[in-house]
Design a protein around this motif. Sequence first.
Motif, PDB file in Angstrom:
ATOM      1  N   PHE A 136      -1.939  -7.639   6.249  1.00  0.00           N
ATOM      2  CA  PHE A 136      -2.199  -6.215   6.403  1.00  0.00           C
ATOM      3  C   PHE A 136      -0.923  -5.412   6.168  1.00  0.00           C
ATOM      4  CE2 PHE A 136      -2.465  -2.395   9.176  1.00  0.00           C
ATOM      5  CZ  PHE A 136      -3.453  -1.725   8.474  1.00  0.00           C
ATOM      6  N   GLY A 137       0.190  -5.874   6.727  1.00  0.00           N
ATOM      7  CA  GLY A 137       1.457  -5.192   6.488  1.00  0.00           C
ATOM      8  C   GLY A 137       1.797  -5.130   5.010  1.00  0.00           C
ATOM      9  N   LEU A 138       1.516  -6.209   4.280  1.00  0.00           N
ATOM     10  CA  LEU A 138       1.771  -6.241   2.842  1.00  0.00           C
ATOM     11  C   LEU A 138       0.886  -5.243   2.103  1.00  0.00           C
ATOM     12  CD1 LEU A 138       3.055  -7.418   0.311  1.00  0.00           C
ATOM     13  CD2 LEU A 138       1.453  -9.345   0.473  1.00  0.00           C
ATOM     14  N   LEU A 139      -0.374  -5.128   2.493  1.00  0.00           N
ATOM     15  CA  LEU A 139      -1.276  -4.146   1.905  1.00  0.00           C
ATOM     16  C   LEU A 139      -0.713  -2.737   2.052  1.00  0.00           C
ATOM     17  CD1 LEU A 139      -4.129  -3.360   0.728  1.00  0.00           C
ATOM     18  CD2 LEU A 139      -4.878  -3.210   3.132  1.00  0.00           C
ATOM     19  N   ILE A 140      -0.187  -2.436   3.229  1.00  0.00           N
ATOM     20  CA  ILE A 140       0.372  -1.108   3.470  1.00  0.00           C
ATOM     21  C   ILE A 140       1.651  -0.918   2.656  1.00  0.00           C
ATOM     22  CG2 ILE A 140       1.240   0.473   5.226  1.00  0.00           C
ATOM     23  CD1 ILE A 140      -1.798  -0.222   5.363  1.00  0.00           C
ATOM     24  N   TYR A 141       2.508  -1.930   2.617  1.00  0.00           N
ATOM     25  CA  TYR A 141       3.732  -1.854   1.823  1.00  0.00           C
ATOM     26  C   TYR A 141       3.412  -1.594   0.350  1.00  0.00           C
ATOM     27  CZ  TYR A 141       7.716  -3.482  -0.891  1.00  0.00           C
ATOM     28  OH  TYR A 141       8.724  -3.571  -1.822  1.00  0.00           O
ATOM     29  N   ALA A 142       2.317  -2.176  -0.139  1.00  0.00           N
ATOM     30  CA  ALA A 142       1.904  -2.028  -1.542  1.00  0.00           C
ATOM     31  C   ALA A 142       1.107  -0.753  -1.766  1.00  0.00           C
ATOM     32  CB  ALA A 142       1.098  -3.247  -1.967  1.00  0.00           C
ATOM     33  N   ASN A 143       1.267   0.224  -0.895  1.00  0.00           N
ATOM     34  CA  ASN A 143       0.593   1.523  -1.035  1.00  0.00           C
ATOM     35  C   ASN A 143      -0.918   1.404  -1.072  1.00  0.00           C
ATOM     36  OD1 ASN A 143       2.982   3.183  -1.159  1.00  0.00           O
ATOM     37  ND2 ASN A 143       3.316   2.400  -3.223  1.00  0.00           N
ATOM     38  N   GLY A 144      -1.447   0.451  -0.286  1.00  0.00           N
ATOM     39  CA  GLY A 144      -2.890   0.321  -0.142  1.00  0.00           C
ATOM     40  C   GLY A 144      -3.556  -0.512  -1.212  1.00  0.00           C
ATOM     41  N   ALA A 145      -2.766  -1.122  -2.106  1.00  0.00           N
ATOM     42  CA  ALA A 145      -3.329  -1.938  -3.179  1.00  0.00           C
ATOM     43  C   ALA A 145      -3.187  -3.417  -2.860  1.00  0.00           C
ATOM     44  CB  ALA A 145      -2.636  -1.635  -4.506  1.00  0.00           C
ATOM     45  N   TRP A 146      -4.131  -4.210  -3.364  1.00  0.00           N
ATOM     46  CA  TRP A 146      -4.028  -5.672  -3.291  1.00  0.00           C
ATOM     47  C   TRP A 146      -4.259  -6.202  -4.704  1.00  0.00           C
ATOM     48  CZ3 TRP A 146      -2.404  -8.331   0.910  1.00  0.00           C
ATOM     49  CH2 TRP A 146      -2.407  -9.728   0.826  1.00  0.00           C
ATOM     50  N   GLU A 147      -3.221  -6.744  -5.284  1.00  0.00           N
ATOM     51  CA  GLU A 147      -3.253  -7.149  -6.685  1.00  0.00           C
ATOM     52  C   GLU A 147      -3.695  -5.953  -7.528  1.00  0.00           C
ATOM     53  OE1 GLU A 147      -3.739 -11.916  -6.544  1.00  0.00           O
ATOM     54  OE2 GLU A 147      -5.597 -10.800  -6.268  1.00  0.00           O
ATOM     55  N   ASN A 148      -4.817  -6.047  -8.227  1.00  0.00           N
ATOM     56  CA  ASN A 148      -5.241  -4.975  -9.128  1.00  0.00           C
ATOM     57  C   ASN A 148      -6.298  -4.060  -8.525  1.00  0.00           C
ATOM     58  OD1 ASN A 148      -3.575  -5.814 -11.318  1.00  0.00           O
ATOM     59  ND2 ASN A 148      -5.002  -7.493 -11.705  1.00  0.00           N
ATOM     60  N   THR A 149      -6.500  -4.151  -7.224  1.00  0.00           N
ATOM     61  CA  THR A 149      -7.532  -3.347  -6.569  1.00  0.00           C
ATOM     62  C   THR A 149      -6.898  -2.389  -5.572  1.00  0.00           C
ATOM     63  OG1 THR A 149      -9.140  -5.139  -6.764  1.00  0.00           O
ATOM     64  CG2 THR A 149      -9.609  -3.419  -5.153  1.00  0.00           C
ATOM     65  N   GLN A 150      -7.198  -1.099  -5.718  1.00  0.00           N
ATOM     66  CA  GLN A 150      -6.751  -0.110  -4.751  1.00  0.00           C
ATOM     67  C   GLN A 150      -7.753  -0.081  -3.606  1.00  0.00           C
ATOM     68  OE1 GLN A 150      -3.812   1.624  -5.444  1.00  0.00           O
ATOM     69  NE2 GLN A 150      -3.809   2.322  -3.327  1.00  0.00           N
ATOM     70  N   ILE A 151      -7.351  -0.557  -2.435  1.00  0.00           N
ATOM     71  CA  ILE A 151      -8.261  -0.670  -1.295  1.00  0.00           C
ATOM     72  C   ILE A 151      -8.214   0.587  -0.430  1.00  0.00           C
ATOM     73  CG2 ILE A 151      -8.759  -1.981   0.811  1.00  0.00           C
ATOM     74  CD1 ILE A 151      -7.744  -4.473  -0.683  1.00  0.00           C
ATOM     75  N   ILE A 152      -7.014   1.002  -0.045  1.00  0.00           N
ATOM     76  CA  ILE A 152      -6.825   2.250   0.710  1.00  0.00           C
ATOM     77  C   ILE A 152      -6.246   3.268  -0.261  1.00  0.00           C
ATOM     78  CG2 ILE A 152      -5.776   3.327   2.731  1.00  0.00           C
ATOM     79  CD1 ILE A 152      -5.129   0.427   3.695  1.00  0.00           C
ATOM     80  N   PRO A 153      -6.803   4.462  -0.361  1.00  0.00           N
ATOM     81  CA  PRO A 153      -6.246   5.450  -1.295  1.00  0.00           C
ATOM     82  C   PRO A 153      -4.760   5.717  -1.012  1.00  0.00           C
ATOM     83  CG  PRO A 153      -8.362   6.185  -0.461  1.00  0.00           C
ATOM     84  CD  PRO A 153      -7.996   4.967   0.335  1.00  0.00           C
ATOM     85  N   LYS A 154      -3.977   5.695  -2.055  1.00  0.00           N
ATOM     86  CA  LYS A 154      -2.534   5.903  -1.891  1.00  0.00           C
ATOM     87  C   LYS A 154      -2.238   7.262  -1.276  1.00  0.00           C
ATOM     88  CE  LYS A 154       1.854   5.828  -4.393  1.00  0.00           C
ATOM     89  NZ  LYS A 154       2.519   5.654  -5.715  1.00  0.00           N
ATOM     90  N   SER A 155      -2.952   8.293  -1.694  1.00  0.00           N
ATOM     91  CA  SER A 155      -2.700   9.640  -1.168  1.00  0.00           C
ATOM     92  C   SER A 155      -2.984   9.714   0.323  1.00  0.00           C
ATOM     93  CB  SER A 155      -3.545  10.670  -1.922  1.00  0.00           C
ATOM     94  OG  SER A 155      -4.926  10.366  -1.821  1.00  0.00           O
ATOM     95  N   PHE A 156      -4.052   9.049   0.765  1.00  0.00           N
ATOM     96  CA  PHE A 156      -4.366   9.040   2.192  1.00  0.00           C
ATOM     97  C   PHE A 156      -3.296   8.286   2.965  1.00  0.00           C
ATOM     98  CE2 PHE A 156      -6.124   7.022   5.956  1.00  0.00           C
ATOM     99  CZ  PHE A 156      -6.704   8.103   6.613  1.00  0.00           C
TER     100      PHE A 156
END
Length: 357
Positions: A238-258
């Motif tokens: 989860f920390g890595l997902l947040i560090y990657a601006n909400g993306a996991w590999e090629n999928t944006q999971i959490i909107p970067k702007s949010f």
Amino acid sequence: MKTVTYLSILVMAIFFSCSKKDAPIDEPQIDNTIYFPPIHSNEWTTTSIGDLGWNNTALKPLVDYLEAKNTKSFMILHEGKIVIEIYFDGHSSTTPWYWASAGKTLTTAVSGIAQEQGLIDINNKVSDYLGTGWTSAPLEKENLITCKHLLSMNSGLDDSMGNNVSPENLQYAADAGTRWAYHNVYKKMQDVIAEASGQNWITYFNSVLRDQTGMSGAWIKSDDFNVFWSTTRSMARFGLLIYANGAWENTQIIPKSFLNEATNTSQSINPSYGYLWWLNGKSSYRLPGSQLEFNGELAPNAPNDMYAALGKNDQKIYVVPSKKLVVVRMGNAADDTNFALSSFDNDLWEKINDLID
């Protein structure tokens, strides 16, 4: 007796089964330098202290300090790769532990996903989703409370009424937006999302967040509400997902702007608080259970751009973009029982700085 594992891949049994579902559609914001561990695998690539040019002589003092401070597990990721993975006192890579209030940030993440899917708008009144009477506040005061107020901890509801978030415990203290207080009323965001999605909170959470990143874990009821439990590696995912601006590999999971909103000051009363994330490098801060304002940064030894998920008894996720780090700590209280921030944060960062600088 402690078990210490450095720079290694540990065999990890999945605490709870996961299956990948379709993620929210958004424009990917991918940093190709970031490594992501496979979703359906126990593999996790490592890198070494030597390769990073860190100070190897500072490792043992850090480990000794962590052990002395009742730590169960500790991880450092650099650009997603494991640099340090340490377990103490019988804890292991397959042992679940509670996130406590560090898990508030899971609610933040899912709120961003639900808004991207058009299910909610955090600027809307909570009563738009839950109906009126979800608090004991007068109706005109209840209708001032938006979802954003829940995420920012400035709902104006009385924080002295205990953990239960039934209407009788949600009483008026001040108008929404005029008072910051650390309060479990944020849990009502989970009810908002459940109502808006037509699913229960756990099912929706699993499908849009947990299973998208290969996390394991479950919400377990404790003291009238659910607390998230998982392995240390799942917390690190989860920390890595947040560090990657909400993306996991090629999928944006959490909107970067949010996510950018969530990890910046959300209101004017406590500049060190975003949407359930604690923010370092600000001019002042407030603490749970107090209306006092303290001058200075949360953790002066930590990088200014650090933001953190902080939980009772020193459950920690630190995200530091400038250092390309995610740091995770699970365990019992380092010193005295605490709700979130403690002196341990600053002292631990002194040790981490000796290692990475």
